[in-house]
Design a protein around this motif. Structure first.
Motif, PDB file in Angstrom:
ATOM      1  N   LEU A 221       0.827  -1.205   0.000  1.00 14.68           N
ATOM      2  CA  LEU A 221       0.000   0.000   0.000  1.00 14.68           C
ATOM      3  C   LEU A 221       0.863   1.259   0.000  1.00 14.68           C
ATOM      4  N   PRO A 222       0.582   2.215  -0.863  1.00 12.46           N
ATOM      5  CA  PRO A 222       1.321   3.478  -0.835  1.00 12.46           C
ATOM      6  C   PRO A 222       0.919   4.322   0.372  1.00 12.46           C
ATOM      7  N   GLN A 223       1.784   5.232   0.742  1.00 16.91           N
ATOM      8  CA  GLN A 223       1.475   6.163   1.828  1.00 16.91           C
ATOM      9  C   GLN A 223       0.736   7.360   1.237  1.00 16.91           C
ATOM     10  N   LYS A 224      -0.575   7.338   1.299  1.00 20.45           N
ATOM     11  CA  LYS A 224      -1.394   8.412   0.754  1.00 20.45           C
ATOM     12  C   LYS A 224      -2.492   8.787   1.739  1.00 20.45           C
ATOM     13  N   PRO A 225      -2.939  10.043   1.726  1.00 19.61           N
ATOM     14  CA  PRO A 225      -3.921  10.488   2.715  1.00 19.61           C
ATOM     15  C   PRO A 225      -5.234   9.720   2.680  1.00 19.61           C
ATOM     16  N   HIS A 226      -5.619   9.200   1.513  1.00 15.16           N
ATOM     17  CA  HIS A 226      -6.907   8.519   1.433  1.00 15.16           C
ATOM     18  C   HIS A 226      -6.804   7.028   1.761  1.00 15.16           C
ATOM     19  N   ILE A 227      -5.605   6.564   2.146  1.00 13.01           N
ATOM     20  CA  ILE A 227      -5.419   5.172   2.552  1.00 13.01           C
ATOM     21  C   ILE A 227      -5.024   5.144   4.024  1.00 13.01           C
ATOM     22  N   TYR A 228      -5.888   4.562   4.843  1.00 15.37           N
ATOM     23  CA  TYR A 228      -5.718   4.580   6.297  1.00 15.37           C
ATOM     24  C   TYR A 228      -5.351   3.190   6.795  1.00 15.37           C
ATOM     25  N   ARG A 229      -4.434   3.127   7.712  1.00 18.43           N
ATOM     26  CA  ARG A 229      -4.060   1.879   8.368  1.00 18.43           C
ATOM     27  C   ARG A 229      -4.625   1.907   9.780  1.00 18.43           C
ATOM     28  N   ALA A 230      -5.643   1.102  10.013  1.00 18.75           N
ATOM     29  CA  ALA A 230      -6.349   1.144  11.296  1.00 18.75           C
ATOM     30  C   ALA A 230      -5.630   0.309  12.347  1.00 18.75           C
ATOM     31  N   GLN A 231      -5.872   0.652  13.590  1.00 19.04           N
ATOM     32  CA  GLN A 231      -5.391  -0.150  14.704  1.00 19.04           C
ATOM     33  C   GLN A 231      -6.405  -1.229  15.074  1.00 19.04           C
ATOM     34  N   GLY A 232      -7.683  -0.887  15.002  1.00 15.10           N
ATOM     35  CA  GLY A 232      -8.732  -1.820  15.376  1.00 15.10           C
ATOM     36  C   GLY A 232      -8.768  -3.018  14.441  1.00 15.10           C
ATOM     37  N   ILE A 233      -8.961  -4.191  15.013  1.00 12.62           N
ATOM     38  CA  ILE A 233      -9.005  -5.420  14.231  1.00 12.62           C
ATOM     39  C   ILE A 233     -10.367  -5.556  13.562  1.00 12.62           C
ATOM     40  N   GLY A 234     -10.364  -5.940  12.293  1.00  7.04           N
ATOM     41  CA  GLY A 234     -11.607  -6.259  11.595  1.00  7.04           C
ATOM     42  C   GLY A 234     -12.663  -5.181  11.689  1.00  7.04           C
ATOM     43  N   ALA A 235     -13.835  -5.547  12.219  1.00  6.42           N
ATOM     44  CA  ALA A 235     -14.976  -4.640  12.279  1.00  6.42           C
ATOM     45  C   ALA A 235     -14.651  -3.349  13.018  1.00  6.42           C
ATOM     46  N   ALA A 236     -13.844  -3.440  14.070  1.00  2.74           N
ATOM     47  CA  ALA A 236     -13.473  -2.238  14.823  1.00  2.74           C
ATOM     48  C   ALA A 236     -12.677  -1.281  13.956  1.00  2.74           C
ATOM     49  N   LEU A 239     -15.093   0.886  11.648  1.00  2.00           N
ATOM     50  CA  LEU A 239     -15.691   2.048  12.311  1.00  2.00           C
ATOM     51  C   LEU A 239     -14.633   3.109  12.633  1.00  2.00           C
ATOM     52  N   GLU A 240     -13.435   2.669  12.962  1.00  2.00           N
ATOM     53  CA  GLU A 240     -12.331   3.600  13.212  1.00  2.00           C
ATOM     54  C   GLU A 240     -12.060   4.447  11.970  1.00  2.00           C
ATOM     55  N   ALA A 241     -12.085   3.813  10.812  1.00  2.00           N
ATOM     56  CA  ALA A 241     -11.810   4.523   9.558  1.00  2.00           C
ATOM     57  C   ALA A 241     -12.965   5.439   9.162  1.00  2.00           C
ATOM     58  N   VAL A 242     -14.208   5.016   9.408  1.00  2.00           N
ATOM     59  CA  VAL A 242     -15.354   5.889   9.117  1.00  2.00           C
ATOM     60  C   VAL A 242     -15.212   7.194   9.895  1.00  2.00           C
ATOM     61  N   ALA A 243     -14.825   7.073  11.160  1.00  2.00           N
ATOM     62  CA  ALA A 243     -14.626   8.269  11.978  1.00  2.00           C
ATOM     63  C   ALA A 243     -13.409   9.070  11.515  1.00  2.00           C
ATOM     64  N   HIS A 244     -12.336   8.381  11.152  1.00  5.68           N
ATOM     65  CA  HIS A 244     -11.115   9.062  10.700  1.00  5.68           C
ATOM     66  C   HIS A 244     -11.380   9.944   9.491  1.00  5.68           C
ATOM     67  N   PHE A 245     -12.125   9.410   8.525  1.00  6.47           N
ATOM     68  CA  PHE A 245     -12.419  10.168   7.305  1.00  6.47           C
ATOM     69  C   PHE A 245     -13.667  11.048   7.448  1.00  6.47           C
ATOM     70  N   ASP A 246     -14.351  10.963   8.599  1.00  4.39           N
ATOM     71  CA  ASP A 246     -15.569  11.733   8.842  1.00  4.39           C
ATOM     72  C   ASP A 246     -16.604  11.500   7.743  1.00  4.39           C
ATOM     73  N   LEU A 247     -16.798  10.231   7.403  1.00  4.16           N
ATOM     74  CA  LEU A 247     -17.713   9.870   6.320  1.00  4.16           C
ATOM     75  C   LEU A 247     -19.157   9.809   6.778  1.00  4.16           C
ATOM     76  N   HIS A 248     -19.359   9.553   8.061  1.00  4.97           N
ATOM     77  CA  HIS A 248     -20.715   9.435   8.623  1.00  4.97           C
ATOM     78  C   HIS A 248     -20.576   9.469  10.147  1.00  4.97           C
TER      79      HIS A 248
END
Length: 254
Positions: A221-236, A239-248
């Protein structure tokens, strides 16, 4: 609530194993409950290596939300879910896939019949051939044989070997579906955890490699702002990424 996917504030396009189905039971329940509570504004697309029959059984159990659309078989199936809970291919989107495959199943099986490190999976797929993969026994020359046939090889999770139509995988099929439905890419979060999710995570939408992702995916994976590496496993991690990108708004950000 009946509404078109393009009307959703947010659409989750997610891999299943290790991603949507990953994490603790509590984390999965939190994600699934959040989706069901916001079906008026949240759309769901499964983008999986799994086949439609598996997805039908999974969602029919009553514990996993039904998606509106399914991109299955590592991108070689593009289907919608009917009101009667049937998963029906969208012919207009699959015509090119079928043409690129060109009924290659028999010739692939013949060419790889005795290939070391490959065990043919018993399921009959329409536009791909899949094997269980043993990296210690595998001969890399086999990949060249497949490529010489005008087809693509995809090795993922260090245990799966897929032969696919040229240029067909999760990412291109997701973009084809979003374009068909007029869904803006910026409203979509793509989520995955293995190398067969790479084409989806780099397709251009906001995307997340959830916690626990395999190292080959993270390395690719390239290091780009629209690609997030989450800490939470799987389903967590979703939701971590939804909040990170403020999508909903999420349970932590209501």
């Amino acid at each position: 609530m009946k509404r078109h996917l393009s009307e959703c504030k947010f659409v989750l396009a997610t891999d299943l194993d290790g991603t949507f189905l990953g994490g603790t039971e509590t984390d999965r329940a939190a994600l699934y409950g959040w989706i069901e509570a916001h079906r008026a504004t949240v759309g769901l697309v499964f983008v999986s290596g799994r086949d439609p029959e598996f997805i039908h059984q999974l969602c029919g159990s009553g514990t996993v939300p039904w998606p509106e659309y399914v991109i299955g078989d590592v991108g070689t199936t593009i289907a919608h879910v009917t009101p009667g809970r049937q998963i029906e291919p969208i012919e207009a989107l699959e015509n090119e896939i079928a043409a690129r495959w060109n009924n290659s199943g028999s010739s692939v099986k013949s060419a790889l019949n005795k290939a070391p490190g490959l065990t043919l999976q018993p399921t009959e797929f329409r536009y791909r051939v899949s094997y269980d993969y043993d990296p210690e026994q595998f001969n890399p020359e086999v990949s060249k044989t497949v490529e010489a046939m005008g087809l693509d090889v995809l090795i993922s999770d260090n245990r799966y070997f897929d032969v696919l139509p040229k240029g067909v995988s999760k990412g291109p099929s997701l973009l084809r579906l979003l374009g068909h439905l007029d869904v803006p890419e910026g409203r979509v979060l793509s989520a995955g955890d293995t190398l067969n999710d790479l084409s989806m995570l780099v397709a251009g939408t906001p995307s997340v490699a959830v916690g626990g992702s395999e190292d080959p995916l993270l390395d690719a994976l390239p290091q780009k702002p629209h690609i997030y590496r989450a800490q939470g496993i799987g389903a967590a991690g979703i939701l971590e990424a939804v909040a990170h990108f403020d999508l909903h708004p999420t349970p932590e950000k209501v």
